[in-house]
Design a protein around this motif. Sequence first.
Motif, PDB file in Angstrom:
ATOM      1  N   TRP A 102      31.574  64.699  64.661  1.00  0.00           N
ATOM      2  CA  TRP A 102      32.107  64.267  63.468  1.00  0.00           C
ATOM      3  C   TRP A 102      32.409  65.219  62.387  1.00  0.00           C
ATOM      4  N   ARG A 103      31.230  66.305  62.327  1.00  0.00           N
ATOM      5  CA  ARG A 103      31.257  67.474  61.679  1.00  0.00           C
ATOM      6  C   ARG A 103      32.239  68.520  62.069  1.00  0.00           C
ATOM      7  N   ASP A 104      32.007  68.797  63.484  1.00  0.00           N
ATOM      8  CA  ASP A 104      32.958  69.949  64.292  1.00  0.00           C
ATOM      9  C   ASP A 104      34.359  69.602  64.303  1.00  0.00           C
ATOM     10  N   ASN A 105      34.779  68.131  64.460  1.00  0.00           N
ATOM     11  CA  ASN A 105      35.901  68.148  64.894  1.00  0.00           C
ATOM     12  C   ASN A 105      36.609  67.632  63.297  1.00  0.00           C
ATOM     13  N   SER A 106      37.323  68.482  62.801  1.00  0.00           N
ATOM     14  CA  SER A 106      37.932  68.293  61.481  1.00  0.00           C
ATOM     15  C   SER A 106      39.429  68.560  61.361  1.00  0.00           C
ATOM     16  N   TYR A 107      39.912  68.496  62.616  1.00  0.00           N
ATOM     17  CA  TYR A 107      41.576  68.744  62.980  1.00  0.00           C
ATOM     18  C   TYR A 107      42.386  67.830  62.231  1.00  0.00           C
ATOM     19  N   PRO A 108      43.571  68.368  61.857  1.00  0.00           N
ATOM     20  CA  PRO A 108      44.311  67.104  61.131  1.00  0.00           C
ATOM     21  C   PRO A 108      44.691  65.814  62.085  1.00  0.00           C
ATOM     22  N   GLY A 109      44.555  64.895  61.251  1.00  0.00           N
ATOM     23  CA  GLY A 109      44.641  63.646  62.335  1.00  0.00           C
ATOM     24  C   GLY A 109      43.741  62.960  62.715  1.00  0.00           C
ATOM     25  N   CYS A 110      42.424  63.716  62.640  1.00  0.00           N
ATOM     26  CA  CYS A 110      41.095  63.374  63.427  1.00  0.00           C
ATOM     27  C   CYS A 110      40.620  62.049  63.056  1.00  0.00           C
ATOM     28  N   ALA A 111      40.530  60.994  63.973  1.00  0.00           N
ATOM     29  CA  ALA A 111      39.862  59.500  63.631  1.00  0.00           C
ATOM     30  C   ALA A 111      39.294  58.980  64.962  1.00  0.00           C
ATOM     31  N   CYS A 112      38.664  57.767  64.751  1.00  0.00           N
ATOM     32  CA  CYS A 112      37.998  57.167  65.690  1.00  0.00           C
ATOM     33  C   CYS A 112      39.040  56.208  66.543  1.00  0.00           C
ATOM     34  N   ASP A 113      38.835  56.038  67.772  1.00  0.00           N
ATOM     35  CA  ASP A 113      39.812  55.037  68.748  1.00  0.00           C
ATOM     36  C   ASP A 113      38.823  53.858  68.906  1.00  0.00           C
ATOM     37  N   VAL A 114      37.862  53.859  68.128  1.00  0.00           N
ATOM     38  CA  VAL A 114      37.084  52.449  68.214  1.00  0.00           C
ATOM     39  C   VAL A 114      36.991  51.712  66.721  1.00  0.00           C
ATOM     40  N   PRO A 115      37.185  50.547  66.512  1.00  0.00           N
ATOM     41  CA  PRO A 115      37.387  49.941  65.291  1.00  0.00           C
ATOM     42  C   PRO A 115      35.761  50.290  64.539  1.00  0.00           C
ATOM     43  N   SER A 116      36.033  50.567  63.218  1.00  0.00           N
ATOM     44  CA  SER A 116      35.003  51.136  62.348  1.00  0.00           C
ATOM     45  C   SER A 116      33.713  50.330  62.375  1.00  0.00           C
ATOM     46  N   HIS A 117      34.194  49.095  62.290  1.00  0.00           N
ATOM     47  CA  HIS A 117      32.965  47.886  62.087  1.00  0.00           C
ATOM     48  C   HIS A 117      32.107  47.828  63.393  1.00  0.00           C
ATOM     49  N   LEU A 118      32.670  48.289  64.358  1.00  0.00           N
ATOM     50  CA  LEU A 118      31.857  48.292  65.799  1.00  0.00           C
ATOM     51  C   LEU A 118      31.324  49.921  65.774  1.00  0.00           C
ATOM     52  N   TYR A 119      32.001  50.787  65.318  1.00  0.00           N
ATOM     53  CA  TYR A 119      31.402  52.181  65.488  1.00  0.00           C
ATOM     54  C   TYR A 119      30.692  52.701  64.400  1.00  0.00           C
ATOM     55  N   SER A 120      29.467  51.840  64.243  1.00  0.00           N
ATOM     56  CA  SER A 120      28.448  52.264  63.211  1.00  0.00           C
ATOM     57  C   SER A 120      27.159  51.359  63.551  1.00  0.00           C
ATOM     58  N   PHE A 121      26.117  51.940  63.223  1.00  0.00           N
ATOM     59  CA  PHE A 121      24.821  51.398  63.433  1.00  0.00           C
ATOM     60  C   PHE A 121      24.696  49.907  63.218  1.00  0.00           C
ATOM     61  N   SER A 122      23.934  49.117  64.062  1.00  0.00           N
ATOM     62  CA  SER A 122      23.876  47.750  63.706  1.00  0.00           C
ATOM     63  C   SER A 122      22.899  47.552  62.601  1.00  0.00           C
ATOM     64  N   PHE A 123      21.848  48.569  62.461  1.00  0.00           N
ATOM     65  CA  PHE A 123      21.012  48.695  61.390  1.00  0.00           C
ATOM     66  C   PHE A 123      21.319  49.216  60.044  1.00  0.00           C
ATOM     67  N   ALA A 124      22.624  49.655  60.034  1.00  0.00           N
ATOM     68  CA  ALA A 124      23.353  50.331  58.817  1.00  0.00           C
ATOM     69  C   ALA A 124      24.712  50.049  58.972  1.00  0.00           C
ATOM     70  N   PRO A 125      25.119  48.724  58.552  1.00  0.00           N
ATOM     71  CA  PRO A 125      26.469  48.254  58.515  1.00  0.00           C
ATOM     72  C   PRO A 125      27.157  48.852  57.136  1.00  0.00           C
ATOM     73  N   ASN A 126      28.293  49.296  57.291  1.00  0.00           N
ATOM     74  CA  ASN A 126      29.108  49.735  56.033  1.00  0.00           C
ATOM     75  C   ASN A 126      30.223  48.789  55.757  1.00  0.00           C
ATOM     76  N   PRO A 127      30.178  48.005  54.439  1.00  0.00           N
ATOM     77  CA  PRO A 127      31.226  47.372  54.153  1.00  0.00           C
ATOM     78  C   PRO A 127      32.494  47.924  53.655  1.00  0.00           C
ATOM     79  N   GLU A 128      32.136  49.197  53.317  1.00  0.00           N
ATOM     80  CA  GLU A 128      33.431  50.123  52.758  1.00  0.00           C
ATOM     81  C   GLU A 128      34.093  50.765  53.611  1.00  0.00           C
ATOM     82  N   TRP A 129      34.211  50.482  54.852  1.00  0.00           N
ATOM     83  CA  TRP A 129      35.234  51.307  55.683  1.00  0.00           C
ATOM     84  C   TRP A 129      36.429  51.231  54.957  1.00  0.00           C
ATOM     85  N   PRO A 130      37.489  52.299  54.917  1.00  0.00           N
ATOM     86  CA  PRO A 130      38.656  51.836  54.365  1.00  0.00           C
ATOM     87  C   PRO A 130      39.716  51.517  55.402  1.00  0.00           C
ATOM     88  N   ARG A 131      39.354  51.839  56.727  1.00  0.00           N
ATOM     89  CA  ARG A 131      40.629  51.195  57.483  1.00  0.00           C
ATOM     90  C   ARG A 131      39.870  50.831  58.609  1.00  0.00           C
TER      91      ARG A 131
END
Length: 518
Positions: A60-89
């Motif tokens: 996620w540092r190396d791939n900075s190409y235009p349109g780069c995004a994850c194809d897994v929902p953000s609230h699942l694509y994060s550590f269980s011990f570090a939830p992020n309530p601020e995901w924008p999308r």
Amino acid sequence: MASRSKQPDAPAPGATAHPHVRVAVIGSGFGGLGAGVRLRRAGITDFVILERAAAVGGTWRDNSYPGCACDVPSHLYSFSFAPNPEWPRSFSGQPDIRAYLEKVTDTFGLRPHLRFNAEVTEARWEEGPARWRLTTSAGTWTADAVVSAAGPLADPQIPDVPGLADFPGKVFHSSRWDHDYDLAGKRVAVVGTGASAAQIIPAIQPRVGRLTVFQRTPAWVLPRRDREISGLEKWLHGALPPTGALRRGTLFALRELQVDAFVRRPGLLKLVQKIAEKHIARGVADPALRTRLTPDYRIGCKRILLSNTYYPALAAANTDLVSSRLTEVRGSTLVAGDGSEHEVDAIVFGTGFHVTDMPIARRVFGIGGRSLAEEWKGGMEALRGSTVRGFPNLFFVIGPNTGLGNSSMILMIESQLNYLVDALTTLDSVGATAMQPTAVAQKHWNLELQHRMDRTVWTTGGCVSWYLDDSGKNTVLWPASTTAFRRATRRVDLAEYELIKRTAAVPAPAVPAEEVPA
């Protein structure tokens, strides 16, 4: 609780002392940072994270190409011990994921453990002192254990195309995007139609003069159910963390329910394939182009892509789809396998990574000096995706056959981190220095795994994918649920391992590990 390894007071005669740590972690993506957090939580603070770049983030540092995004929902694509309530999308982009990893680094106190611009050029097992010696571009370390979190999506793969070296224009891989090169008005070729290309093509198509897309095999594409996360949702997840956990649990359960269709009953994917066919019809009006974009294999055999803009971009007036591979470059002319020729100013390779032949394997040398690449010459394999016979105290995060086709890799990473910490604490409890799988345990695990692979859509779906090595063996994916993998890696079974003790004195480090400058 694990304790710091004790060192002798003075180096052995003639020995060259280097900083010594209990654990050396290679890579600072999700796997490496997660390892750091879990080690600290287990009371193991004597470790370094060796990163070849100048910042954390991995892929996620190396791939900075235009349109780069994850194809897994953000609230699942994060550590269980570090939830992020601020995901924008619901499907967040690369800048947000990278920012999340930077925050994890700071929140969990990992900065003092990081060593940037420290590419591991060799990791060699030393049998007498029973430890690893790691040679890097920033110096040498020794370690009781090594965690390889280099990741399978780390080293770009560019095909060996005749004449490419003499191309007069710009050439780069999707994971090494040149942001200083302006594509506006240029004739641009995108080689490949995988996950990265499916994001790049819609992002650059409106800006380029002419877009030529080289497609060897079409991909199945489903609609992307992406939306902005409302302020109310963010507030709710921040003020009431159980609501975020409920959202994550729901996303997890939905994906676990899909597993059976991929690994045991591929026929169940027919309905999903119908949805994908309708998606093509909605995005592409030209029937001839629709035919060229419709795969002839079962959905799920290759990675399923998610996009609402991919098909409209391919159908745009300034886009040419070449249903063939790139075979030759003659000056600024690209020659396709079908004989067609295309003049371009720039070439973007969306051709993936070295996944089944991970370059790190050529740099790791185990018992008897045997390289991991040699060990894996017949195909990558490990015990529970984590350890390899002949390479004591080498632990993988995202090791062989731990990839997923439908869910979040963070779930697999956390399972392997459970296994890692249990292994290290078990060694302490039994008074051993190192461990390696028995030949029987590793063989039995992989025979059973490949037997289960025979029923999966990745084997029966009628395609050739990057999941398969040169012999056609799937050494990448896990043929069961993430829950099953979590159970399989919850505890280390000592019956599957041989224990090793030191037979030689270990010299003291010249500089305490915690004082080595970052």
